[in-house]
Structure formats: structure tokens, C-alpha cells
Design an enzyme around this catalytic site. Structure first.
Site: not given
Length: 545
Positions: A262, A519, A127, A131, A433
Site C-alpha cells: 500500500d 502514511t 515501523e 511512527r 484508512e
């Protein structure tokens, strides 16, 4: 470091002239001009921009420099280390939307972040990477603000400590005390996405700073991926969890392109692009993975006719359970639809264009339309986090099947719209998404219907989630007016609203031929060969450059 990596063993990012990659975007210059349409798109962009301004100003007023705003209680929360994740994650969105004053103020605040001062005893490598590090690098790529690269390098050095383990595989839970003592160890059950979704950010950091150590650990991970891809229980795919403590063992039995796995798949073709087409290993791994995914994870659902268009021509991606070993395995497809899996439409389309696999673009479009169908099928206009559909009886050839009311009623476990069998998690968490796939499919195909589907999504989302101070996740999308939850994740501004804005923007703005999106929707510049230099793309032609 307790387990230092010898500088002599570090691998540099490719230094050769980048290849000229195949065109990704549709040639919009050939499309006829439509003044009325342009006016509509301008109005839509302004509506999205208004949503960003409202979200940002509410964050600024009630949660400035904290991680997240709680939009219902107007409180602040530290959920990702306490360094101001919404602040950093939103930087490139502010720049893209021309909010210059807001961007400058945010950059000044970012300059004072101290990575050594956290509200927690540990952070998630995954994360924090997508981010924070991705947000800093992208905003630097777009704006050239030097302080952003300085902050990114400091953070990168901290995250690099996650690889200070006996086998140089990362510990996703980066415990600060253990990291300083050199006692971190990788997990025996690590999410595949957590380990395979570091490559873009670490590589871009090496490209921008010239420090090869970040790319070096990523190249090591690539070799582990390459080594294990054909040896799993579903060759071509990696299981949801891998054992990193014993040296990247991938012997799990559950496979998906959705949550937990994913973005690990997402980064394969994107790494190929970011490296200027100079590492064919990423191309080969992507092709194997998507062929196996097409064979084992895609399915048709039994759907009712939708007037006036008849039965929707859509696909979905599910979960595969593998029993047995080697030549004696059986594969069971679970028709589980995840919002996190809705990125696969974009994934198939991008790989199809990048590697010349024509039918993958078509598959990507059907997957994107599948998630759009799931939005429109719900009373709230938003799809649930996790649900189960009624699959067509013969899924091997992905052929459509007729609607059977009796079969559906016999299988459904609760009162749901036609086609759905079960909703396992009814929330909508402001996720991006489904919109992401529509954005990519619009840029790839030029089909305006993708824009209209995205607009319908935005109207439904705004209607259900808007509050006096920002936007909030909702509890149950299966009802027309769902109750709100006191949460506004940083990806709402960083991803969802950014993709919505870009799908209505001038199509060559942040072109997919010039940028690769992480992503977390952070665009990084793709290296290009100098003008006039023709370098063959061997991943498409099979001919070495």
C-alpha cells in the site's frame, strides 16, 4: 560503516526554486456560510478531542513512556523498541488539537529517549521510520521545537545503518548487533511497502538538516523503482514482495494496493509534492501505477439496493494473481477488500488533482464511498480487516450490475450481510484508512456528505471500542456488540482521531496545499516558490520549467 557510501556520490535534494503545484483543495471560500452547520462541526470536533484526551490521559496514567497501553488490563506493553511509540506518534496530534500542556510534557519526555537503549534486539526499519521518525519530524515542522529535530537526527543516523549492506539496499529487520558489526544483509523476500515507504521521512530529514546522506539512499531506491516498473509480470505495478539481496528483483506474481504494498504506492505522488515538483520521475511512476491499478485491481461488487438511494455507486480495490510470463500471462482478480486498501480513495484523488487527471478524483470518491458502504453494511457499523465480496460478472469496464440474491447465496461461505461472500479477518483494529480517504475527498471536493459519513463511522467506532481507559480493538465486526481486544495501537491517536478531527476542522487548517501527510498521518511542509515567482508544473503540462 562497513560499506560506506562515498560523499562524492551522494545526491542532494533538489535545490532549484520549487514549482507552483496545482491547487489540491476545494475553494471553500466560495461556499455559503451555514451557522447551524458550523455549530454541528464544532460539537463534532469537541467529541473527537475528548476521545484523544481520554486515550492520552489513560496512556499517561498507565503506560507513560512505554510503547502502548493495554486498555482492558490497564497494563503497558513495549511493541516497537520500547522508546515510547505512542508518546512520539501522538506529538503532532496533541499540537493540532491545541492540547498545549500535554504537548509540552510529551516533548520533555521525548528529550530523554535514548535510541541506544531498546527493549528488543532489533527493530523494524519500516515501523520505526513511519511512527517515530515521522512523528518527530512532523511535530518539529509544526511547532519548531528544536529538541525534536535533534532527536530525529539521532534516530535517522541509527536507521541509516540499515543501508550499510553490500548493495546499499536496506535490511528492514534492523538487528542492532549485526548493524554494529556491519553484517546486515537485505532480505530475499521483502514487503514492497517496507522498502518503498522510507522516502518522505528520509527526504524531509535531509531537507531540514542539510545532510544529504538520507536523501541519497532514497534517490538510489527511486532508480530501482524506475528501472523495474515496466519489467514486472504486471507492468506498471510492483509485486507484493521483492528480492533486495540480489539487487531489487521484482518477479513476484501477486499484486495489490492493499497491505504489504500500500504505502509504497502512496509515497510516489507525495514525494513529488515534497520535492516541490522538481523530480518528474515520481510523477511518471505514479501515473503508470495508477493506470495499471485502475485496469487490473479495481472492481465493482454486486451490491443490494440501499434505500432510499438505490444501488450505491462505489468501487473497491482487490488483489491480482498473474500466471505465465511475458506475452502469455493471465490475470485473475481476487475481490478481496482490505481495510489497509481503503487509503486508495485518497490516493487516486490526490494524484488526480496533483497531475490533472480528472477522472481519478471521481474514482477516488467512489473508492472512498465503497469503504464507507462496507462500514455501514456491518451490524457493528465497522468494516472487517479483510473480507471478500461478490464481484460483478463483467469487471473490465467497471460497470454496475444488478443484485442477484440467488448468486450471492450460492457464493457466500458464511452468514454475512448481503454483498459479502466471506470474512477472512473479522477484527477492527482502530485503523484510519477509511476515514483518511473521506478526509481527503472532503478537502478535495468540498462535499459535506464526506463529513457526515465520517461522523457515522466515529459514532460506530466509539460505541464498539470505548473502555473505561481508552479505546480497544474489537474481535468480530459481523456482530452488533463485538468483544474487545486488549490493544490500542499508536495509530489510533496518531492517525484515526487526527483525520477525524481535521475533517471537521476549518478546511484551510493543515491544508493539503501546504502539507503532505505521511502514511502515518504526519504532516510535512511542502516547499513553495517565493511569492510572485511563477514556475511551470511540467508534470501536469508536459512543458519543462
Amino acid at each position: 560503516m562497513r560499506y560506506p557510501i562515498s560523499p562524492r556520490s551522494l545526491v542532494q535534494p533538489p535545490r532549484e526554486t520549487p514549482r507552483r503545484l496545482p491547487r489540491i483543495q476545494h475553494d471553500f471560500s466560495q461556499d455559503p456560510k451555514d451557522d447551524a452547520r458550523e455549530q454541528t462541526l464544532a460539537e463534532r470536533r469537541e467529541a473527537i478531542r475528548d476521545a484523544v484526551k481520554k486515550s492520552w490521559m489513560s496512556y499517561r496514567q498507565y503506560a507513560w513512556a512505554y510503547d502502548e497501553l493495554r486498555p482492558l488490563s490497564r497494563r503497558r506493553a513495549d511493541t516497537y523498541g520500547g522508546w515510547g511509540v505512542t508518546l512520539v506518534d501522538s506529538l503532532d496530534t496533541l499540537w493540532i488539537m491545541g492540547l498545549e500542556q500535554e504537548f509540552r510534557e510529551a516533548v520533555q519526555a521525548v528529550a530523554f529517549i535514548d535510541w541506544n537503549d531498546s527493549t528488543a534486539s532489533s527493530c523494524s526499519l519500516f515501523e520505526t521510520n513511519i511512527r517515530y521518525l515521522g512523528g518527530l519530524l512532523s511535530a518539529y515542522d509544526l511547532s519548531g521545537e528544536a529538541v525534536l529535530l535533534i532527536k530525529a537526527l539521532g534516530l535517522g543516523n541509527m536507521l541509516y545503518a540499515a543501508f550499510d549492506t553490500p548493495n546499499h539496499l536496506p535490511a528492514n529487520i534492523l538487528n542492532f548487533r549485526q548493524a554494529k558489526a556491519g553484517t546486515l544483509v537485505p532480505d530475499t523476500k521483502e514487503a514492497f511497502a517496507a522498502v518503498a515507504t522510507l522516502s518522505l521521512e528520509f527526504t524531509r530529514l535531509s531537507q531540514l538538516t542539510g545532510d544529504p546522506k538520507f536523501y541519497g539512499v532514497i534517490d538510489n531506491l527511486k532508480h530501482h523503482l524506475n528501472r523495474t516498473q515496466d519489467a514486472t509480470r504486471l507492468p506498471g505495478l510492483w509485486p507484493m514482495f521483492v528480492n533486495l539481496r540480489r539487487g531489487f528483483i521484482a518477479d513476484g506474481s501477486t499484486f495489490t494496493l492493499g497491505g504489504v504494498a500500500d504505502s509504497g504506492y502512496e509515497y510516489l505522488p507525495k514525494m513529488y509534492a515534497l520535492l516541490g515538483g522538481l523530480d518528474d520521475a515520481y510523477a511518471a511512476m505514479h501515473k503508470k501505477a495508477m493506470e495499471a491499478g485502475r485496469k487490473h485491481l479495481l472492481f465493482r461488487a454486486m451490491l443490494p439496493d440501499s434505500n432510499p438511494g438505490g444501488r450505491p455507486d462505489v468501487l473497491f480495490t482487490g488483489t491480482a494473481l498473474v500466471e505465465g510470463k511475458q506475452q502469455h500471462t493471465t490475470v485473475e482478480l481476487i475481490p478481496r477488500l482490505q481495510h489497509l486498501g481503503c487509503f486508495t480513495g485518497a490516493h487516486f484523488a490526490l494524484g488526480g488533482k496533483l497531475f490533472g487527471i480528472g477522472d481519478h478524483v471521481e474514482i477516488g470518491e467512489r473508492l472512498a464511498r465503497g469503504c464507507a458502504w462496507a462500514y455501514g453494511a456491518m451490524p457493528s457499523g465497522m468494516m472487517p480487516e479483510v473480507s471478500t465480496l461478490v464481484p460483478c460478472p463483467h469487471t473490465a469496464d467497471l460497470a454496475q450490475c444488478d443484485w442477484d440474491e440467488h448468486v450471492w447465496k450460492a457464493q457466500r461461505e458464511q452468514k454475512l450481510p448481503r454483498g459479502f461472500r466471506q470474512v477472512r479477518d473479522a477484527r477492527y483494529l482502530l485503523r484510519p484508512e477509511a476515514v483518511e480517504s473521506l478526509f481527503v475527498l472532503y478537502r478535495v471536493t468540498g462535499k459535506r456528505e464526506m463529513q457526515d459519513l465520517a461522523w457515522d463511522m466515529f459514532l460506530a467506532i466509539r460505541n464498539a471500542t470505548e473502555t473505561e481507559t481508552g479505546f480497544a480493538s474489537v474481535e468480530d465486526v459481523t456482530v452488533a456488540s463485538p468483544a474487545k481486544l486488549d490493544s490500542m495501537e499508536s495509530f489510533w491517536i496518531a492517525e484515526t482521531l487526527k483525520y477525524l478531527y481535521l475533517i471537521f476542522a476549518e478546511p484551510n487548517f493543515i491544508s493539503l496545499d501546504d502539507f503532505v501527510f505521511s502514511t502515518e498521518a504526519h504532516p510535512f511542509r511542502i516547499p513553495k516558490p517565493p511569492d510572485g515567482v511563477l514556475v511551470t508544473n511540467s508534470a501536469t503540462t508536459g512543458v519543462p520549467p
